[in-house]
Design an enzyme around this catalytic site. Structure first.
Site, PDB file in Angstrom:
ATOM      1  N   ALA A   1      35.006 -20.835   6.083  1.00 19.65           N
ATOM      2  CA  ALA A   1      34.383 -20.525   4.611  1.00 19.65           C
ATOM      3  C   ALA A   1      33.074 -20.172   4.930  1.00 19.65           C
ATOM      4  O   ALA A   1      32.717 -19.015   4.257  1.00 19.65           O
ATOM      5  CB  ALA A   1      34.148 -21.855   4.489  1.00 19.65           C
TER       6      ALA A   1
ATOM      7  N   ASP B   1      35.576 -26.473   3.895  1.00 19.28           N
ATOM      8  CA  ASP B   1      35.814 -25.693   3.089  1.00 19.28           C
ATOM      9  C   ASP B   1      35.356 -25.237   1.647  1.00 19.28           C
ATOM     10  O   ASP B   1      35.256 -24.342   0.403  1.00 19.28           O
ATOM     11  CB  ASP B   1      37.175 -25.288   2.777  1.00 19.28           C
ATOM     12  CG  ASP B   1      38.056 -24.359   4.231  1.00 19.28           C
ATOM     13  OD1 ASP B   1      38.284 -24.830   5.254  1.00 19.28           O
ATOM     14  OD2 ASP B   1      37.908 -23.315   4.268  1.00 19.28           O
TER      15      ASP B   1
END
Lengths: 341, 341
Positions: B48, B232
């Site tokens: 991420a 994420d």
């Protein structure tokens, strides 16, 4: 769909080589004791009940052209010892070999091979009958349109009959309809991806393959009716050894309030063990994790852990379906329920 | 161990192609907007925080030889739109692109490319600084000799800095010693097997690869100190989207009383979302499950499900480690904790 999983005829043992499925259906002859041992070790022949059947026939194969009863007994006892050393966890193996040992201990003077073959055949036929009974009992726990999850392979390939857990689901689809089976791929050996998808397709049961780690979010995303698994050894208190990943799946099912069903014949129950602590867990080669089927996943020298089974405590098992009926948890006394039989 | 994960220099963006690891370390040039989009979609560039950095640099790359400020703004805004469409779940992508958009909206008449490059560079440097802070806070939750489990890859490869969860573990080994990391292989894309083992070996952290479905029995077999994962997207209440399999691992950790730690910079927190229900979950190609890396697992035509992420409810998260400190659950109010910043 018809396929021969195991066949003993005119003194010759043939088995479907499950390591070649789903790509090729190859019936291999297991013509020697060594071939039977190797087939069990390498999972050409797998599934707790099927291993028992194969081992029983393996004793017959091992006798070959043995000329005398005494030689047959000696050779048969050696076969029992060697076959017992192939895999440690599934108790059906020892159950079947114990039956063959009992026959060996009391061989008739004539027709001793026929006597051994009859016992192995009886083990095979009893397994088929037990599968049919379990399917009937198990379907009673299902519902039309049920979406279910299963782990590993517990179909005809695993028993030589209709299967255990998967036998229930195949029968459930035929009787109730509308089932959808989510199939755990079942790392590291992919029995779900390779074998269960193949069997469900062959029996026209709608199904979807998932990675083992997707079961939790699946239970949050879809209304999952129940989880169905087989067993390799069940202790007297209901603790259940089954394919690695079963225990985590049972925890996740409990967290979501999803019923968790174990389907296994009484030959899978080891009444000598009070609980699951005593169940020996087979450790297989790390390469099955790190280089599955020759596909390298990790740098050279990476250590890997590869227990082939885990133990699910009885309190996570909603019910155990046997050929003698449905036993409901969370507490089980299998000595009382099955010991008298 | 030193390796360049991402580098922007003299107007050129290079990134380590993570799909070739651990076999080959190849630094590829991402010379066009299309190349940056493709690299993010195909997981050449993943993790991420790293996706955010790559996207920020991607806006600079997209401008290329653009001659005028107005053309640069138009082209830059198009790049932002296109990069935002590459992957839906990790919010760091949108956070970084929002920062680039703000600069685009207020471009100076001269030196506009330098201004955009400065912003992308700042995002990169801030991520590095955040990683260092998280590592320090996280090590406070570890202990010498701790045996821990981690999922997916959250090391330098995932952030371009020290990493999030794996950054804590690498720092913990350096500071406390005696750590042993059990690495979930992380189906379907094997980021654990491919990337985490490679990073841990490079940083001399002892580790063992396991299949995702082994974590439960591992917690019963060994004294596991804690589980460490990245994120994420984290909603305001602490619900955490992370790589598929995280949710099941969190349930299993809770069942065994093992602390479950999420490590993520505040750029991973989406304060616009009250809880995890609103987090979009990327569905990837079924072939990643059924034919991973070209290795066929199931019969032709087998349906497969492939959500790339799942959401772990906040109540299963023992603590969230951010660059601003350790937030302890089971209830989180991230608007209060981080919103004022």
């Amino acid at each position: 769909m018809a396929y021969t999983v195991i066949r003993y005829e005119n003194g010759r043992l043939h088995a479907l080589d499950q390591t070649q499925l789903p790509w090729k259906s190859v019936l291999v002859e297991l013509g020697t004791l060594e071939a039977v041992e190797q087939a069990i070790r390498t999972l050409q022949v797998r599934g707790a009940p099927l291993i028992g059947i194969a081992a029983a026939y393996g004793v017959c194969v091992a006798l070959g052209e043995t000329a005398t009863r005494d030689a047959a007994r000696t050779r048969g006892e050696e076969a029992v010892r060697r076959l017992a050393a192939t895999r440690p966890t599934a108790v059906n193996l020892f159950w079947a070999l114990d039956r063959m040992s009992a026959v060996l201990a009391d061989l008739p003077a004539r027709g001793w091979l026929a006597r051994l073959e009859a016992e192995a055949g009886a083990i095979h036929q009893e397994t088929e009958a037990q599968d049919a009974a379990m399917a009937e009992y198990g379907v009673g726990l299902l519902a039309a349109g049920a979406r279910v999850i299963t782990h590993c392979n517990t179909g005809p390939l695993a028993t030589g009959g209709r299967g255990t857990a998967l036998g229930v689901l195949i029968a459930g689809q035929a009787k109730l309809g509308g089932l959808h089976v989510y199939v755990d791929e079942t790392r590291p050996r992919w029995q779900g991806a390779h074998l269960t998808t193949w069997e469900l397709a062959g029996h026209d049961v709608p199904h979807t393959l998932i990675c083992d780690n997707m079961a939790a979010i699946l239970m949050r995303s879809e209304p999952i009716h129940s989880v169905w698994v087989g067993a390799d050894r069940i202790a007297a208190n209901g603790d259940t050894a089954n394919k690695i990943g079963t225990y985590g799946l049972a925890i996740v099912a409990r967290h979501h309030g999803v019923p968790f069903y174990v389907v296994a014949p009484s030959s899978t129950v080891d009444l000598a063990l009070a609980d699951g602590v005593g169940i020996p867990i087979e450790q297989r080669a790390p390469a099955e994790v790190a280089t599955p089927e020759g596909h390298r996943l990790a740098p050279d020298g990476t250590a890997a852990w590869n227990p082939a089974f885990d133990v699910t405590p009885a309190e996570l098992v909603t019910a155990i379906v046997t050929e003698r009926g449905v036993l409901r948890g969370p507490r089980y006394d299998l000595r009382a329920a099955l010991g008298a039989g």
